[in-house]
Design an enzyme around this catalytic site. Structure first.
Site, PDB file in Angstrom:
ATOM      1  N   ASP A  46       0.944  -1.177  -0.067  1.00 52.09           N
ATOM      2  CA  ASP A  46      -0.094   0.070   0.169  1.00 52.09           C
ATOM      3  C   ASP A  46       0.952   1.225   0.019  1.00 52.09           C
ATOM      4  O   ASP A  46       2.020   1.315   0.550  1.00 52.09           O
ATOM      5  CB  ASP A  46      -0.778   0.060   1.424  1.00 52.09           C
ATOM      6  CG  ASP A  46      -1.642   1.161   1.294  1.00 52.09           C
ATOM      7  OD1 ASP A  46      -1.998   1.719   2.485  1.00 52.09           O
ATOM      8  OD2 ASP A  46      -2.382   1.534   0.144  1.00 52.09           O
ATOM      9  N   ASP A  66      -1.764  -0.591   6.074  1.00 43.55           N
ATOM     10  CA  ASP A  66      -2.024  -0.026   7.407  1.00 43.55           C
ATOM     11  C   ASP A  66      -3.412   0.549   7.658  1.00 43.55           C
ATOM     12  O   ASP A  66      -3.729   0.828   8.772  1.00 43.55           O
ATOM     13  CB  ASP A  66      -1.056   0.929   7.864  1.00 43.55           C
ATOM     14  CG  ASP A  66      -0.966   2.013   7.220  1.00 43.55           C
ATOM     15  OD1 ASP A  66      -0.749   3.146   7.909  1.00 43.55           O
ATOM     16  OD2 ASP A  66      -1.282   2.181   6.088  1.00 43.55           O
ATOM     17  N   ASP A 126      -7.726  -1.224   4.541  1.00 43.10           N
ATOM     18  CA  ASP A 126      -6.960  -2.261   4.140  1.00 43.10           C
ATOM     19  C   ASP A 126      -7.185  -3.677   4.790  1.00 43.10           C
ATOM     20  O   ASP A 126      -6.765  -4.663   4.578  1.00 43.10           O
ATOM     21  CB  ASP A 126      -5.506  -1.920   4.553  1.00 43.10           C
ATOM     22  CG  ASP A 126      -4.746  -1.080   3.540  1.00 43.10           C
ATOM     23  OD1 ASP A 126      -3.823  -0.330   3.878  1.00 43.10           O
ATOM     24  OD2 ASP A 126      -5.541  -0.722   2.339  1.00 43.10           O
TER      25      ASP A 126
END
Lengths: 73, 616
Positions: free
Chosen positions: B319, B509, B513
């Site tokens: 991410d 995080d 997610d």
């Protein structure tokens, strides 16, 4: 319901494996997992019969390894 | 060694002494009875509890219990007149059991010590006096004193003093950090230099230490494939070997004219090798030690299955915001139309004040206390787009260009930067540009991962295409998927999973997610910045948010898997070898049990290698 128990004095890895296998066969048990090194038993069983199942689990454990105690965390 | 283990050791030693005495008596003493007495004494000292347990086992109908099998083998040997062999079997069996027990308790203790970051006390200053209390009894905003050498008991800000702090218990980094007035310190770190006074910012239950302790307790029932393989193997191994033993005792004597006694002897050897102990203990122990090693480096692994999955990883998906970048946006530009810049920022901040999005946090931080003066109601957040709310009497819309379009307002979209537009009562009122910084530790990861067999590195982002690409290029990441809404991320990950041979790891995080973390084979969350939902859904947590730790985790995982494979191969081949040797009479019972215990010792020592990592 899923609950975690501490297994005291669990010395033999093979015994832990045997216990786990027998516990899984008890009526009402959805799943059981014994982590020998972390000394933990994760027991998942139907809510209504959980206490009865727990008694059965303790009996099974004692029959495999008499020195081992199952303790509620 | 515990007292129980010490007693066992003394029994073994005494029994061994009697065994040696028996051998000497046999050789040098003409009094035959003496050596027999010594042998039997040696046998009972070491064997009495095995026989008792064997009887107990038979009563509960466990016929393949190793106590029973060992008892039969040794009693059988004694009956055949092989006293030395009978005692040797019991003696070595006990040595093996003791060694296993000691190794297991040693591993458990050293790993528990690694995770023993719990602070016991806090020195709190109340009305000029210092009280020593439990960290749970200290409230937020109280001041605590931490002396050199003590663990910092609670998260807080230093208000007096200068010191260096050792965060190795949390992060595995042994380089101390300097702290002074105004710096944040975390619970679990050790204060090294001088006395510091800390103003507490979080209660114990929400402190970093408490969060990490919770992680260490959350072992999931997730056993690795190798462990499950060994368990199924062990289940049929013992019965098979016992059946072979029975066949060996009964069948060959019908065809080969050797003495019946010889075949029974060989069958007893089979019984001695019938316990799969070496495998059953060494494989889980390997992963346990690997997980312990990871903990010491600040990587919490929730189950051995995840360590195994990570070792086979060929695709890592990152991410962007918060994982590869700091996740702390700073305002770089404010364009205000009609409004004063400060007021615009305050209004935008007020509108976004209920959101936990990094952009919202940046606006709030830039606005200081200004935004608090505004009354905010009717807040509606549109994930990935923006926020609608009523600030005082104004209808305020804050969001990206896509959001503006849905409101019917055309704005020039900027490819390069992240721009937040503000509309007040239907009138375009300005824009605020925010930017994020790449984490210093993120550089070089892609190359290191390639060296660890990760062929594909992918980045996912909700941010704009160009922005995401720039970051990906700087970090050498192969593929980029940008402008993703939270649901898109799940779809992209599924495609990646379908297309890859090895396992797929996802590092992220945010609150959004959680589904992606759950879907990936190994979900890895950032511990400090990560949302509770992400940490809960993840399979591994990096406690200091350093993405480089991923490489460390991979190394540990690969080492553990290699060791586990070695142990399985060694244990199986040695056992089969000795079964063959035994059936052809090339080895006696003593040799077989010695080899059996030997391989147990080697496998356990090998497993414990997984606790250390040679970090390059």
């Amino acid at each position: 319901m899923k609950k975690v128990f501490k297994m005291e004095d669990l010395d033999c890895a093979h015994c832990a494996a045997k216990m786990e296998e027998k516990i899984k066969k008890i009526d009402g048990v959805i799943n059981a997992d014994i982590n020998f090194l972390a000394e933990k038993l994760v027991l998942e069983a139907e809510d209504e019969v959980f206490d009865a199942v727990l008694c059965e689990v303790i009996k099974v454990c004692k029959s495999v390894e008499p020195d081992c105690n199952v303790i509620v965390c | 060694m515990s007292s129980k283990q010490k007693k066992k050791l003394s029994r073994i030693v005494v029994s061994a002494i009697f065994l040696v005495a028996a051998v000497l008596a046999q050789r040098y003493c003409s009094y035959k009875l003496l050596s027999s007495v010594f042998y039997l004494t040696a046998y009972f000292i070491t064997g009495y509890d095995v026989i008792i347990k064997a009887v107990w086992g038979v009563r509960h109908r466990h016929f393949l219990d190793e106590n029973f099998l060992m008892s039969i083998a040794s009693v059988g040997a004694v009956c055949l007149g092989e006293f030395f062999e009978g005692v040797a079997v019991m003696l070595f069996y006990h040595v093996g059991e003791l060694f296993q027990a000691v190794a297991v308790s040693k591993s458990r203790k050293s790993i528990a010590a690694l995770m023993d970051i719990r602070p016991e006390i806090a020195h709190v200053k109340r009305n000029g006096t210092v009280f020593t209390v439990s960290p749970r009894e200290v409230a937020v905003n109280e001041e605590i004193e931490v002396n050199p050498g003590e663990k910092i008991p609670l998260d807080g800000i230093v208000i007096n003093g200068e010191s260096t702090v050792d965060a190795s218990a949390l992060t595995g980094e042994s380089v101390p950090n300097e702290v002074k007035s105004g710096d944040t310190v975390l619970s679990g770190c050790v204060n090294l230099g001088g006395v510091i006074i800390v103003k507490v910012t979080k209660p114990f239950e929400q402190s970093t230490v408490a969060k990490i302790l919770e992680l260490t307790q959350s072992t999931r029932a997730a056993k690795s494939k190798k462990e499950r393989l060994i368990t199924s193997f062990a289940r049929w191994y013992t019965p098979t070997v016992v059946i072979c033993a029975v066949l060996l005792a009964l069948v060959p004597q019908l065809f080969i004219a050797e003495a019946r006694v010889e075949w029974i002897r060989r069958a007893l050897i089979f019984l001695v090798i019938s316990c799969p102990c070496a495998m059953v203990v060494s494989v889980p122990l390997t992963f346990f030690c690997g997980m312990g090693c990871a903990s010491s480096k600040g990587i919490m692994v929730k189950g051995s299955a995840y360590l195994e999955a990570l070792a086979k990883c060929d695709t890592v998906v990152f991410d962007k915001t918060g994982t590869l970048t700091k996740g702390e946006f700073t305002i770089t530009e404010i364009n205000a139309v009609k409004f004063d810049r400060r007021v615009l920022t305050a209004v935008a901040a007020a509108a976004e004040s209920h959101s936990s999005h990094p952009i919202a946090k940046a606006l709030v931080a830039a606005s200081g206390d200004d935004y608090k003066r505004f009354k905010v109601t009717n807040v509606k957040e549109f994930p990935g787009k923006g926020v609608l709310s009523t600030v005082e009497k104004w209808d305020v819309a804050v969001g990206n260009a896509a959001f503006m379009q849905t409101l019917g307002i055309d704005v020039a979209d900027d490819d390069q930067s992240t721009v937040v537009h503000i509309v007040i009562d239907g009138n375009y009122s300005g824009s605020i540009t925010v930017s994020d910084q790449i984490k210093q530790e993120a550089y070089g990861i892609a190359r290191k991962l390639k060296n660890l067999d990760v062929e594909n590195t992918v980045m996912l982002s909700g941010d704009k295409e160009q922005k995401a690409r720039t970051v990906a290029q700087e970090l050498d990441i192969d593929k980029v998927y940008a402008q993703l809404l939270p649901n898109d991320k799940v779809e992209v990950l599924q495609t990646l999973i379908n297309g890859s041979e090895g396992t797929v790891a996802f590092v992220g995080d945010g609150i959004n997610d959680a589904p992606v973390l759950a879907l990936s084979h190994v979900g890895i969350a950032m511990g400090v910045m990560g949302s509770d939902a992400a940490v809960e859904a993840a399979d591994m947590v990096i406690t200091d948010d350093n993405p480089k730790k991923l490489c460390t985790a991979l190394k540990i995982a690969k080492k553990a898997c290699d060791i586990a494979k070695q142990n399985i191969a060694m244990a199986v081949s040695v056992k089969i070898l000795f079964l063959l040797l035994g059936s052809f009479g090339a080895t006696g019972m003593a040799g077989a049990v010695f080899a059996d215990v030997g391989i147990l010792v080697v496998a356990v020592l090998n497993a414990m290698r997984a606790m250390k990592l040679n970090d390059a």
